[in-house]
Every structure is written in C-alpha cells, then in structure tokens.
Design a protein around this motif. Sequence first.
Motif, PDB file in Angstrom:
ATOM      1  N   LEU A  33      40.574  34.119  44.890  1.00 25.06           N
ATOM      2  CA  LEU A  33      40.650  34.974  46.073  1.00 25.06           C
ATOM      3  C   LEU A  33      41.589  34.382  47.115  1.00 25.06           C
ATOM      4  N   LYS A  34      42.505  35.205  47.599  1.00 25.37           N
ATOM      5  CA  LYS A  34      43.462  34.792  48.625  1.00 25.37           C
ATOM      6  C   LYS A  34      43.201  35.504  49.944  1.00 25.37           C
ATOM      7  N   TRP A  35      42.810  36.778  49.875  1.00 24.98           N
ATOM      8  CA  TRP A  35      42.596  37.591  51.059  1.00 24.98           C
ATOM      9  C   TRP A  35      41.165  38.145  51.053  1.00 24.98           C
ATOM     10  N   GLN A 222      49.137  42.695  45.809  1.00 23.57           N
ATOM     11  CA  GLN A 222      48.092  41.694  46.018  1.00 23.57           C
ATOM     12  C   GLN A 222      46.800  42.328  46.528  1.00 23.57           C
ATOM     13  N   PHE A 223      46.926  43.280  47.454  1.00 22.41           N
ATOM     14  CA  PHE A 223      45.743  43.934  48.008  1.00 22.41           C
ATOM     15  C   PHE A 223      44.972  44.708  46.953  1.00 22.41           C
ATOM     16  N   THR A 229      42.118  39.826  46.229  1.00 22.01           N
ATOM     17  CA  THR A 229      41.701  40.469  47.476  1.00 22.01           C
ATOM     18  C   THR A 229      40.364  41.163  47.319  1.00 22.01           C
ATOM     19  N   THR A 230      39.527  41.036  48.346  1.00 21.85           N
ATOM     20  CA  THR A 230      38.280  41.787  48.374  1.00 21.85           C
ATOM     21  C   THR A 230      37.959  42.158  49.813  1.00 21.85           C
ATOM     22  N   MET A 257      41.082  49.079  46.555  1.00 18.06           N
ATOM     23  CA  MET A 257      40.686  47.755  47.020  1.00 18.06           C
ATOM     24  C   MET A 257      39.298  47.400  46.497  1.00 18.06           C
TER      25      MET A 257
END
Length: 340
Positions: A33-35, A222-223, A229-230, A257
């Motif tokens: 996870l990045k975002w 990415q989103f 992303t979550t 998302m």
Amino acid sequence: MSTSTTSTAAPGGDIGIDEYAPSIQNLLDQQSLKWIFVGGKGGVGKTTTSCSLAIQLAKVRDSVLLISTDPAHNLSDAFGQKFTKHPSLVNGFKNLHCMEIDPTPDQDAPEFMDKQKDMFNFSEIAMSIPGIDEAMSFSEVMKLVQSMEFSVIVFDTAPTGHTLRLLSIPSLLDKGIAKFMDGNLSGIFSTIGNVVGTTQTPDQIQNRITSLKKTIEEVNVQFKNPDMTTFVPVCIPEFLSLYETERLIQQLTKLDMDVQNIIVNQIVYPEIDCGLCLARRKMQQKYLDQMADLYMDFHVTKMPLLKAEIRGVPSLSIFSELLVKPYDGKTQIVLPSQDH
C-alpha cells in the motif's frame, strides 16, 4: 486478503473467522500500500482516525506521511503541533511526518495557479480543458508527494463531496485532455496566441499538456490498483452518516477504488445507571445492525465514544491501539488529563 469494492455481501460460502476481522491489521500487513485515503461525512472523526491510522503504520513502515487535504485543517490541533505545507516530523516520532495542503486552486492557494500560468504562459488555453485548474494543482501535489519517497502516504480528506471530486480528477482530466487534443490544436493555439501574445509554440504547449496527461494517467493507474491504494470510510452509527457512507462506497466503486475497511466512531458503551446512554446505544444499535448486514465482507472496526477529548500524541496513541485490538466494551480507557 480482502479487496472489497462493493457493499453487497458475497452470496453463499463460509467466511473464515479472521477473513474480515474487525481491525485495521489487514492494512498494516499490506506492505504494498502506497496511498491510503480516509474520508466521510463531516464531524465523524476523520482526523482522529487518520492520525491513529498513521501512528499504527509508523510502527510497521520505514516512513509515513500524513497529509490533510481538508481546507479546514485539523492535524495541527489533533497533534498539538503546528504543521504547514512542508512535511514536519511529529513530536515523539522518528518516521511520522505531517503536512497540511490545499489541493485545489483558490484564494488560499494562489501559488498553485501561479505555477500553472507559468507552465502555459497564458491561462486561456489551460482553462479551455474541463477541470484543468483543479487537476493541475492536484498534479503538482502528487508530484511533490511522490518526490518525497515516503513508504506510505495517508490522506486526511475533506467531507465526502469534495473528496469524491478530488479523486475523480485524474479520470475527468484524462477525458478532457483527450477531447481537447482531438481538435485542431494549431488553429486554437495560433488564435489564442495572437490575442494574448504568447511566446510558446504550439508544439511546446502540446508537449506541456502531454506531460501533464502522463502524470495524471500514472496517478490514475495507481489509484485504481488495490495493491497500492485503498480508501477507508469513517462514519458514526446514525442514519445520515450511514446513508452517506453507502453513497461514498458506491461512488468509489464507480471510480474503481479499493475499499476494504470501515471505521465506525463514537459508539456508546453505556453505564448501567445512565438512562441517556442506554437510550443512545439503543438508537445506535439499529444502525450497527444495518452495517453488519451491509458490510459483512468488510473489515468493520468499532471505536468507542470516550469521556475525554482525543488530542495530543499520548491520547492518540492510546486510541490508535483500538484500531488493532477491538474494544471489548468493558475495559475503562483512561486518557491523559492534559495534552499540549
């Protein structure tokens, strides 16, 4: 790992007892996870949740950045420490930073639009693309954040409508630029250039737009990647909040998302001699039961309403533990009497 993106329970089949555990442990375990976006209706405790989530992430990640994108910034108040548009280390931590920014161009964030005007040399062309003003500012924010190379970024977002608009920017701009670039660019640029006296050539301007489109496309990919992303909706057990949470999840689904977790704040655990508390919990229980039916394939974490205000690192640290160790409704939670 669950990567649910709809509130419709999966039909049939047995669910393992830990598959949808009522905690955020799944987010802590998901190292890719990045975002992480945290949002919901105003007044449901988004900032407290964001801070608590970031504190727990700081225990398992090398570096964590918590960003407020809500114009009514609350991170400074929550931690009792002044934050700005530049990352600052949170007192008492070695790997948790905070910053407060405005991701949309308005009178409080003119520096974003100044950058964008320089980029094009004239705003008429920029403004001819739907949503370009917000998108370009959003793009600047994302470039800034990506360049910092934090291992995970948590967004404390504005109330639901503003957040959905923010998250839809990449897709909207992608369509807007595509439509714009399908036209006769040379003719458009020449006409506007003659009027405003721009020194940039059509090729230079088109290269700028193409570069922006590439950045937005990267963010969009990415989103929509559940490994990166979550979104964590935050609500309270009341009708309007539940209604808005369901609407939010449906909109996030349309945006592709990922949603795995829901945080339910301000749950009353009544004392025996408190008639008001008992009545309040009875009302809440109706909505908690509805959530149980709606979100049986989500990690739903229930957080108690406490007697003291949750402010400062010590209080937030205590409260954050309840995100990973579900509250039993019996243990007394004592927060520090003074947080500065």
